[in-house]
Design a protein around this motif. Structure first.
Motif, mmCIF file in Angstrom:
data_model
loop_
_atom_site.group_PDB
_atom_site.id
_atom_site.type_symbol
_atom_site.label_atom_id
_atom_site.label_comp_id
_atom_site.label_asym_id
_atom_site.label_seq_id
_atom_site.Cartn_x
_atom_site.Cartn_y
_atom_site.Cartn_z
ATOM 1 N N VAL A 116 0.844 -1.190 0.000
ATOM 2 C CA VAL A 116 0.000 0.000 0.000
ATOM 3 C C VAL A 116 0.883 1.245 0.000
ATOM 4 O O VAL A 116 1.769 1.381 0.852
ATOM 5 N N SER A 117 0.651 2.137 -0.943
ATOM 6 C CA SER A 117 1.391 3.402 -1.026
ATOM 7 C C SER A 117 0.395 4.550 -1.033
ATOM 8 O O SER A 117 -0.410 4.674 -1.960
ATOM 9 N N ILE A 118 0.449 5.379 0.004
ATOM 10 C CA ILE A 118 -0.390 6.575 0.101
ATOM 11 C C ILE A 118 0.551 7.776 0.034
ATOM 12 O O ILE A 118 1.313 8.034 0.965
ATOM 13 N N ALA A 119 0.548 8.494 -1.085
ATOM 14 C CA ALA A 119 1.509 9.567 -1.314
ATOM 15 C C ALA A 119 1.092 10.849 -0.593
ATOM 16 O O ALA A 119 -0.058 11.024 -0.187
ATOM 17 N N THR A 120 2.050 11.752 -0.466
ATOM 18 C CA THR A 120 1.785 13.009 0.232
ATOM 19 C C THR A 120 0.771 13.880 -0.493
ATOM 20 O O THR A 120 0.107 14.705 0.127
ATOM 21 N N ASP A 121 0.610 13.697 -1.809
ATOM 22 C CA ASP A 121 -0.382 14.480 -2.545
ATOM 23 C C ASP A 121 -1.729 13.772 -2.627
ATOM 24 O O ASP A 121 -2.598 14.153 -3.402
ATOM 25 N N ARG A 122 -1.921 12.715 -1.818
ATOM 26 C CA ARG A 122 -3.167 11.940 -1.702
ATOM 27 C C ARG A 122 -3.422 10.993 -2.881
ATOM 28 O O ARG A 122 -4.467 10.362 -2.951
ATOM 29 N N THR A 130 2.800 -6.198 8.043
ATOM 30 C CA THR A 130 4.066 -6.920 8.166
ATOM 31 C C THR A 130 5.213 -5.971 7.851
ATOM 32 O O THR A 130 5.150 -5.198 6.902
ATOM 33 N N GLY A 131 6.269 -6.042 8.634
ATOM 34 C CA GLY A 131 7.431 -5.210 8.359
ATOM 35 C C GLY A 131 7.238 -3.779 8.818
ATOM 36 O O GLY A 131 6.233 -3.401 9.428
ATOM 37 N N ASP A 132 8.237 -2.971 8.504
ATOM 38 C CA ASP A 132 8.234 -1.568 8.912
ATOM 39 C C ASP A 132 7.481 -0.703 7.914
ATOM 40 O O ASP A 132 7.474 -0.973 6.707
ATOM 41 N N VAL A 133 6.872 0.348 8.419
ATOM 42 C CA VAL A 133 6.230 1.351 7.569
ATOM 43 C C VAL A 133 7.295 2.367 7.175
ATOM 44 O O VAL A 133 8.073 2.833 8.018
ATOM 45 N N ILE A 134 7.352 2.712 5.898
ATOM 46 C CA ILE A 134 8.384 3.648 5.428
ATOM 47 C C ILE A 134 7.733 4.906 4.879
ATOM 48 O O ILE A 134 6.520 4.980 4.701
ATOM 49 N N ALA A 135 8.578 5.905 4.635
ATOM 50 C CA ALA A 135 8.091 7.223 4.227
ATOM 51 C C ALA A 135 7.393 7.166 2.872
ATOM 52 O O ALA A 135 7.746 6.377 1.999
ATOM 53 N N ALA A 136 6.404 8.030 2.717
ATOM 54 C CA ALA A 136 5.602 8.063 1.494
ATOM 55 C C ALA A 136 6.325 8.807 0.382
ATOM 56 O O ALA A 136 7.113 9.711 0.627
ATOM 57 N N PRO A 137 6.049 8.438 -0.866
ATOM 58 C CA PRO A 137 6.550 9.232 -1.998
ATOM 59 C C PRO A 137 5.745 10.520 -2.117
ATOM 60 O O PRO A 137 4.666 10.655 -1.522
ATOM 61 N N SER A 138 6.232 11.445 -2.891
ATOM 62 C CA SER A 138 5.504 12.703 -3.060
ATOM 63 C C SER A 138 4.265 12.517 -3.923
ATOM 64 O O SER A 138 3.259 13.199 -3.751
ATOM 65 N N THR A 139 4.330 11.568 -4.855
ATOM 66 C CA THR A 139 3.177 11.265 -5.707
ATOM 67 C C THR A 139 3.296 9.818 -6.187
ATOM 68 O O THR A 139 4.354 9.206 -6.072
ATOM 69 N N ILE A 140 2.198 9.305 -6.716
ATOM 70 C CA ILE A 140 2.172 7.934 -7.227
ATOM 71 C C ILE A 140 2.424 7.944 -8.726
ATOM 72 O O ILE A 140 1.805 8.704 -9.471
ATOM 73 N N SER A 141 3.317 7.078 -9.160
ATOM 74 C CA SER A 141 3.567 6.898 -10.589
ATOM 75 C C SER A 141 2.952 5.575 -11.031
ATOM 76 O O SER A 141 3.018 4.574 -10.302
ATOM 77 N N LEU A 142 2.356 5.557 -12.203
ATOM 78 C CA LEU A 142 1.816 4.322 -12.754
ATOM 79 C C LEU A 142 2.964 3.419 -13.182
ATOM 80 O O LEU A 142 3.981 3.890 -13.698
#
Length: 259
Positions: free
Chosen positions: A73-79, A207-219
């Motif tokens: 799951v990736s939730i970017a800073t720009d939503r 599972t595992g560690d949560v890491i920092a979000a990207p600024s935006t999602i790329s396809l």
């Protein structure tokens, strides 16, 4: 009786009704203990924190009779967001990503990657035939859990396997063709991260560690025209009179979630 005598009698009566200190004798009272928040308020407080989180997190999806699957799951800073679902299409044989950007939502086959097909407008539900549903836990259902106008039944639940976070059983309070949320058990830790959830399509566990979000999602691939992959397995080919196998053309059937 004179006025002065009457006042004296009243004064004596008042003192008699008091203790030796002259303070009225009453039962000892204390401030009542503050009321414990109801389950809906407790869950809403955690979900409100969850809605503000931006992260990349890995989950394991387990379902009876099936091998564990990975969910990223990736939730970017720009939503914008993206949820990679191992075995999310073709009856569990194809990995797909569901990604949402302002211009729409896309299904993208991965491992190997290929073109992305637009399957819905941003913020809308996917067509049932191509919808793995797991993505709603991390996006759309947060608003449902926060909306007091939506009738939901909530109660504390025992912690799910793999987590000690507080858990809550959630059930739509009305029967609907399309309930606003799947019934299940939802567990959030103090940081607002979904620690686990037991849902009709299986149990999710962080599972595992949560890491920092990207600024935006790329396809993961270019946007292309074409048909998205159905969640269900394709039908087997049917034989023709000559004995050779030919593919049978059928429309994908609606899905109840991850294949």
């Amino acid at each position: 009786m004179t006025a002065g005598t009457a006042l004296a009698v009243l004064a004596v009566g008042a003192l008699a009704a008091c203790g030796s200190t002259g303070v009225p004798v009453t039962g000892v009272t204390s401030d009542p203990a503050p009321a414990k928040p109801d389950p809906r308020s407790q869950l809403a407080a955690r979900v409100a924190v969850a809605k503000d989180q931006r992260y990349i997190a890995a989950y394991t999806l387990t379902a009876q009779g099936k091998s564990p699957r990975s969910i990223l799951v990736s939730i970017a800073t720009d939503r914008t967001w993206r949820v990679d679902v191992q075995g999310g299409a073709l009856g569990g044989t194809a990995d797909v990503a569901i990604a949402s950007r302002p211009e729409g939502q896309y299904q993208c086959p991965i491992n190997p990657s290929s073109g992305c097909v637009k399957v819905a407008a941003s913020g809308k539900k996917l067509p049932p035939a191509v919808d793995p549903r797991v993505q709603y836990v991390f996006v759309a259902w947060l608003d449902v859990l926060l909306d007091r106008q939506i009738p939901l039944s909530m109660a504390p639940a025992d912690p799910l396997a793999g987590t000690s976070a507080p858990c809550f059983a959630v059930e739509p309070a009305v029967t609907a063709v399309q309930p606003p949320i799947d019934p299940g058990v939802y567990c959030y830790n103090d940081n607002g991260m979904l620690a686990a959830a037991r849902l009709p399509f299986g149990q999710l566990t962080l599972t595992g560690d949560v890491i920092a979000a990207p600024s935006t999602i790329s396809l993961p691939g270019p946007v292309v025209d074409g048909a998205p992959l159905a969640t269900t397995a394709p039908p087997p080919p049917s034989p023709n009179p000559s004995g050779s196998q030919v593919p049978r053309s059928v429309s994908p059937s609606p899905s109840k979630g991850v294949a």
